[in-house]
Design a protein around this motif. Structure first.
Motif, PDB file in Angstrom:
ATOM      1  N   UNK A 134       9.044  -6.510  -3.612  1.00  7.82           N
ATOM      2  CA  UNK A 134       7.681  -6.339  -4.124  1.00  7.82           C
ATOM      3  C   UNK A 134       6.713  -6.801  -3.042  1.00  7.82           C
ATOM      4  N   UNK A 135       5.681  -5.980  -2.790  1.00  9.25           N
ATOM      5  CA  UNK A 135       4.700  -6.271  -1.743  1.00  9.25           C
ATOM      6  C   UNK A 135       3.326  -6.464  -2.353  1.00  9.25           C
ATOM      7  N   UNK A 136       2.539  -7.295  -1.702  1.00 10.39           N
ATOM      8  CA  UNK A 136       1.134  -7.483  -2.051  1.00 10.39           C
ATOM      9  C   UNK A 136       0.332  -7.555  -0.761  1.00 10.39           C
ATOM     10  N   UNK A 137      -0.959  -7.358  -0.867  1.00  9.71           N
ATOM     11  CA  UNK A 137      -1.816  -7.307   0.322  1.00  9.71           C
ATOM     12  C   UNK A 137      -3.059  -8.160   0.115  1.00  9.71           C
ATOM     13  N   UNK A 138      -3.708  -8.453   1.238  1.00 10.11           N
ATOM     14  CA  UNK A 138      -5.006  -9.105   1.199  1.00 10.11           C
ATOM     15  C   UNK A 138      -6.099  -8.049   1.070  1.00 10.11           C
ATOM     16  N   UNK A 139      -7.331  -8.499   0.991  1.00 12.16           N
ATOM     17  CA  UNK A 139      -8.454  -7.558   0.870  1.00 12.16           C
ATOM     18  C   UNK A 139      -8.668  -6.848   2.208  1.00 12.16           C
ATOM     19  N   UNK A 140      -8.596  -5.537   2.240  1.00 22.91           N
ATOM     20  CA  UNK A 140      -8.799  -4.821   3.511  1.00 22.91           C
ATOM     21  C   UNK A 140     -10.263  -4.886   3.955  1.00 22.91           C
ATOM     22  N   UNK A 141     -10.462  -4.803   5.271  1.00 23.10           N
ATOM     23  CA  UNK A 141     -11.794  -4.707   5.849  1.00 23.10           C
ATOM     24  C   UNK A 141     -11.713  -3.792   7.059  1.00 23.10           C
ATOM     25  N   UNK A 142     -12.853  -3.182   7.394  1.00 26.30           N
ATOM     26  CA  UNK A 142     -12.880  -2.229   8.500  1.00 26.30           C
ATOM     27  C   UNK A 142     -13.264  -2.950   9.782  1.00 26.30           C
ATOM     28  N   UNK A 143     -12.426  -2.821  10.799  1.00 28.00           N
ATOM     29  CA  UNK A 143     -12.649  -3.447  12.107  1.00 28.00           C
ATOM     30  C   UNK A 143     -13.339  -2.407  12.991  1.00 28.00           C
ATOM     31  N   UNK A 144     -14.610  -2.635  13.305  1.00 27.59           N
ATOM     32  CA  UNK A 144     -15.381  -1.634  14.054  1.00 27.59           C
ATOM     33  C   UNK A 144     -14.862  -1.455  15.472  1.00 27.59           C
ATOM     34  N   UNK A 145     -14.466  -2.558  16.114  1.00 28.55           N
ATOM     35  CA  UNK A 145     -14.011  -2.439  17.504  1.00 28.55           C
ATOM     36  C   UNK A 145     -12.733  -1.615  17.599  1.00 28.55           C
ATOM     37  N   UNK A 146     -11.813  -1.805  16.664  1.00 24.26           N
ATOM     38  CA  UNK A 146     -10.555  -1.048  16.686  1.00 24.26           C
ATOM     39  C   UNK A 146     -10.660   0.274  15.963  1.00 24.26           C
ATOM     40  N   UNK A 147     -11.692   0.436  15.153  1.00 26.62           N
ATOM     41  CA  UNK A 147     -11.863   1.686  14.423  1.00 26.62           C
ATOM     42  C   UNK A 147     -10.789   1.907  13.387  1.00 26.62           C
ATOM     43  N   UNK A 148     -10.365   0.854  12.677  1.00 24.80           N
ATOM     44  CA  UNK A 148      -9.271   0.971  11.713  1.00 24.80           C
ATOM     45  C   UNK A 148      -9.458  -0.075  10.620  1.00 24.80           C
ATOM     46  N   UNK A 149      -8.764   0.162   9.503  1.00 21.15           N
ATOM     47  CA  UNK A 149      -8.757  -0.788   8.396  1.00 21.15           C
ATOM     48  C   UNK A 149      -7.665  -1.830   8.652  1.00 21.15           C
TER      49      UNK A 149
END
Length: 376
Positions: A134-149
């Protein structure tokens, strides 16, 4: 199959895989199209990415003892491509392993090796591979420098079970690291760093105190020596062949229609128009101050504001006259006078031909012809 959504990248840059592909009338689209899942059934946040270690626990390729590496993922069908799969129900041990896709739900993510209490009769701890069930995640955020979530993934339930692992005490699973690309070794056709850094040409510096007219003259004298009637001192000034060619071709190489030059010409024109307005206004104000009452406003004295208005009116008419003159000049430069001359010559030749035909016109003697009495 939508090839655009089969990716080997570890990063989630957008969510285009959640939208159905656009329909195309191309026969190639209909032949290669594979039924994908509805948008509501597709995985948005992928926790299994290329480079991860997994095992197949369900399906025709079930083999819980082999650790496999993820090559790529198909986000429109929730499929994961693994290398070296052989169907579990086959009886042929020599069957060649191939790359096949497995559904996302048939996989378990590898967490790592952990030490467990020793078995009965042993004193050394036992090391086992641990898999996340079973997997869980933290709250995603968008990284502008890398251009990815960006987000973190955790194992909230494992197999075999680790003591102390729960929803409140999770194990973070690191993301796989990408392979570092090493530059190839320099070969026969590669340039050495010394040659790259060597200064073999001195660029032209516009700040150098050099007159372009003198450079042009030097170049022409080098082509035709003794034909310009110059003095001996002027003839001694030789043309420097090692100087940058841009010095001699500055006018030919520069684009007169570049945006910067057009803007510079337009700004110069606007400055000239503003200066002309100031000149007219000041001239009218000075005339009103020196001449006193005049005939413009019923014989009374013209105020400074009224004189400025009169000067502005004269300035507008002068600008219109200059624009008309400039328009005529451009028309002449485009060959307007020559075209007008050709039109007049063509019209004159046409009139001349008509007159010649009328002067050479003769009537043959035929019946029912009467000569006017004025000509008898």
């Amino acid at each position: 199959m939508n090839r655009r959504q089969i990716t080997s990248s570890r990063l989630t840059r957008d969510f285009r895989h959640l939208f159905a592909p656009k329909y195309s009338r191309s026969p190639l689209f209909r032949l290669t199209k594979v039924k994908s899942l509805p948008s509501k059934d597709r995985i948005k946040w992928w926790n299994i990415v290329p480079g991860d270690k997994v095992r197949v626990v369900r399906g025709p390729y079930k083999d819980s003892k082999i650790v496999r590496e993820v090559l790529s993922v198909d986000k429109t069908r929730n499929q994961v491509f693994l290398k070296g799969l052989v169907a579990a129900h086959t009886n042929n041990p020599d069957k060649q392993a191939i790359t096949k896709h497995v559904h996302y739900s048939n996989l378990q993510l590898y967490v790592g090796q952990f030490a467990f209490p020793p078995k009965e009769g042993s004193e050394e701890p036992e090391t086992k591979d641990v898999w996340a069930t079973r997997l869980s995640t933290s709250s995603p955020y968008f990284h502008k420098a890398r251009g990815a979530w960006i987000w973190n993934r955790y194992a909230s339930s494992t197999r075999p079970s680790l003591p102390g692992v729960s929803q409140d005490n999770k194990i973070q699973i690191p993301w796989p690291l990408g392979e570092k690309k090493t530059p190839p070794k320099a070969g026969l056709y590669d340039t050495s760093p010394e040659d790259v850094l060597a200064v073999t040409w001195t660029p032209f510096n516009p700040g150098d105190p050099v007159s372009f007219d003198s450079l042009h003259d030097q170049y022409l004298r080098s082509l035709h020596p003794g034909k310009f009637g110059l003095s001996a001192a002027e003839e001694d000034v030789k043309y420097d062949e090692s100087s940058p060619m841009e010095r001699y071709l500055e006018f030919e190489l520069s684009n007169p229609h570049s945006r910067a030059k057009k803007q510079a010409r337009w700004q110069e024109k606007m400055d000239a128009i503003r200066n002309l307005k100031e000149t007219f206004v000041q001239s009218e104000i000075e005339r009103a101050r020196m001449t006193g009452p005049g005939s413009e406003l019923g014989g009374r004295r013209v105020t400074a504001a009224e004189a400025a208005t009169i000067g502005e009116w004269k300035w507008k008419h002068e600008v219109a006259r200059l624009e008309k003159k400039e328009k005529y000049r451009r028309w002449v430069n485009r060959g307007g006078l020559e075209g007008e001359r050709r039109v007049k010559l063509r019209a004159a030749r046409k009139v001349k031909k008509i007159q010649e035909r009328l002067s050479k016109l003769t009537f043959t003697s035929e019946k029912n012809q009467v000569l006017p009495s004025s000509l008898q």
